[in-house]
Enzyme design. Structure first.
Site, PDB file in Angstrom:
ATOM      1  N   GLY A  80      -4.264  -5.191   7.189  1.00  0.00           N
ATOM      2  CA  GLY A  80      -5.364  -4.260   7.434  1.00  0.00           C
ATOM      3  C   GLY A  80      -6.258  -4.633   8.599  1.00  0.00           C
ATOM      4  O   GLY A  80      -6.704  -3.760   9.351  1.00  0.00           O
ATOM      5  N   THR A  94       0.842  -1.191   0.000  1.00  0.00           N
ATOM      6  CA  THR A  94       0.000   0.000   0.000  1.00  0.00           C
ATOM      7  C   THR A  94       0.876   1.239   0.000  1.00  0.00           C
ATOM      8  O   THR A  94       1.955   1.205   0.575  1.00  0.00           O
ATOM      9  CB  THR A  94      -0.792   0.013   1.325  1.00  0.00           C
ATOM     10  OG1 THR A  94      -1.787  -0.959   1.250  1.00  0.00           O
ATOM     11  CG2 THR A  94      -1.423   1.348   1.635  1.00  0.00           C
ATOM     12  N   ASP A 143      -7.796  -1.486   6.131  1.00  0.00           N
ATOM     13  CA  ASP A 143      -7.714  -0.293   6.989  1.00  0.00           C
ATOM     14  C   ASP A 143      -7.554   0.996   6.199  1.00  0.00           C
ATOM     15  O   ASP A 143      -7.870   2.079   6.703  1.00  0.00           O
ATOM     16  CB  ASP A 143      -6.485  -0.420   7.900  1.00  0.00           C
ATOM     17  CG  ASP A 143      -5.203  -0.526   7.058  1.00  0.00           C
ATOM     18  OD1 ASP A 143      -5.080  -1.507   6.302  1.00  0.00           O
ATOM     19  OD2 ASP A 143      -4.361   0.388   7.131  1.00  0.00           O
TER      20      ASP A 143
HETATM   21  N1  ASP Z   1      -3.174  -2.229   4.621  1.00  0.00           N
HETATM   22  C1  ASP Z   1      -3.581  -2.732   3.339  1.00  0.00           C
HETATM   23  C2  ASP Z   1      -4.841  -3.540   3.474  1.00  0.00           C
HETATM   24  O1  ASP Z   1      -4.968  -4.272   4.425  1.00  0.00           O
HETATM   25  C3  ASP Z   1      -2.581  -3.600   2.682  1.00  0.00           C
HETATM   26  C4  ASP Z   1      -1.211  -3.040   2.560  1.00  0.00           C
HETATM   27  O2  ASP Z   1      -0.742  -2.274   3.399  1.00  0.00           O
HETATM   28  O3  ASP Z   1      -0.571  -3.378   1.570  1.00  0.00           O
HETATM   29  O4  ASP Z   1      -5.659  -3.472   2.593  1.00  0.00           O
END
Ligand code: ASP
Length: 289
Positions: free
Chosen positions: A205, A151, A182
């Site tokens: 997340g 992300t 998240d």
């Molecule tokens: N936090 C993101 C999610 O859970 C994934 C990530 O950080 O790559 O969708």
């Protein structure tokens, strides 16, 4: 009169970075940082800088956002993004959105709307109605990234003292269709409030959401410097498990960042010396200090 300060921090994900991808991670973060910093340096807003930096990251297949988004169990790409204005506490978010090139810009279009989050078909229709740039899903899927928590996120402080935070992600690879992490949830993956600071996370997340990590950082900023605040929030993962990394800025432009993942690609610049710095692990920062 004191010179107005500005600061920009971004990340390309809490993950494990293979040696052959280190250079692409550093270069991608620095390109995005340069785009955002150019705006802040010339008096632009924190919101514009966050959106501009994230658009660069969304176009870079190195990162799990926009073009490099991972696929769900149906082999489809669904993306989440949000942006928050620390001056007004307005939040714009989209989740499980398909077929747009820049989810962060759709989130930005949502910023002054009453709903804080639109999902799936509703989000896509909102994007279409507002003329957001679309992408052929086949094109997205073809270039979809491999895996990991990559992300992207960005936080900024502008010369007027306004703070903003933004996130954009393809989510976790192999998630159920419709799963929302998240990243578009204020208090979980991001938050910004001028009186305190701005924060953005990457990682598992569900763990970040269960620990309300962004909310925890904001609360800690009332009494602690940014580095202590981000470390205290990450320590909550001891309870839920999970990997994450987070970046935080306070209203004085002080930076904190931490991760419990092997790597966390970050880049930062402040008006103090205007040096563009990128790191893939926290201990690199100490080595360069
Ligand atoms: N936090 C993101 C999610 O859970 C994934 C990530 O950080 O790559 O969708």
């Amino acid at each position: 009169m004191e010179a107005a300060i500005w600061a920009l921090v971004l990340h390309g994900g809490a993950k494990e970075i293979a040696p052959e991808k280190e250079q692409a991670n550093r270069a991608g973060c620095l390109d995005a940082l340069a785009a955002g910093a150019a705006l802040l340096r010339s008096g632009g807003s924190a919101l514009d800088a966050v959106e501009a930096a994230i658009r660069v990251l969304e176009d870079d297949p190195t990162f799990n956002a926009g073009r490099g988004s991972v696929r769900n169990t149906d082999g489809e790409v669904e993306m989440d993004a949000a942006i928050m204005d620390g001056a007004t506490l307005d939040v714009g978010g989209v989740a499980a959105i398909r077929e747009v090139r820049h989810p962060i810009s759709v989130a930005r279009l949502m910023l002054r709307e009453t709903p804080t989050l639109l999902v799936a078909e509703g989000a896509r229709r909102f994007a279409a109605a507002h003329g957001a740039e679309t992408w052929d899903p086949a094109h997205l899927a073809e270039s979809a990234g491999e895996s990991g928590h990559d992300t992207v996120g960005c936080i900024a402080l502008d010369m007027r003292g306004n703070l903003a935070a933004g996130t954009s992600t393809g989510g976790l690879e192999g998630s159920l269709p419709g799963r929302v992490g998240d990243s578009p949830l204020p208090g979980c993956g991001l938050y910004a409030e001028n009186a305190l600071g701005a924060v953005a996370f990457s990682g598992d997340g569900e763990s970040i959401t269960r620990g309300m990590l962004a909310a925890r950082v904001m609360q800690s900023l009332e009494a602690q410097p940014p580095q202590a605040a981000i470390e205290a929030a990450l320590a909550r993962l001891g309870r839920t498990g999970g990997e994450a990394g987070g970046i935080v800025l306070d209203r004085a432009g002080r930076i904190g960042w931490a991760h419990n993942s092997t790597h966390f690609a970050v880049a930062m610049v402040t008006s103090e010396d205007e040096m563009l710095r990128a790191y893939l692990r926290k201990d690199e920062e100490a080595a360069h200090a």
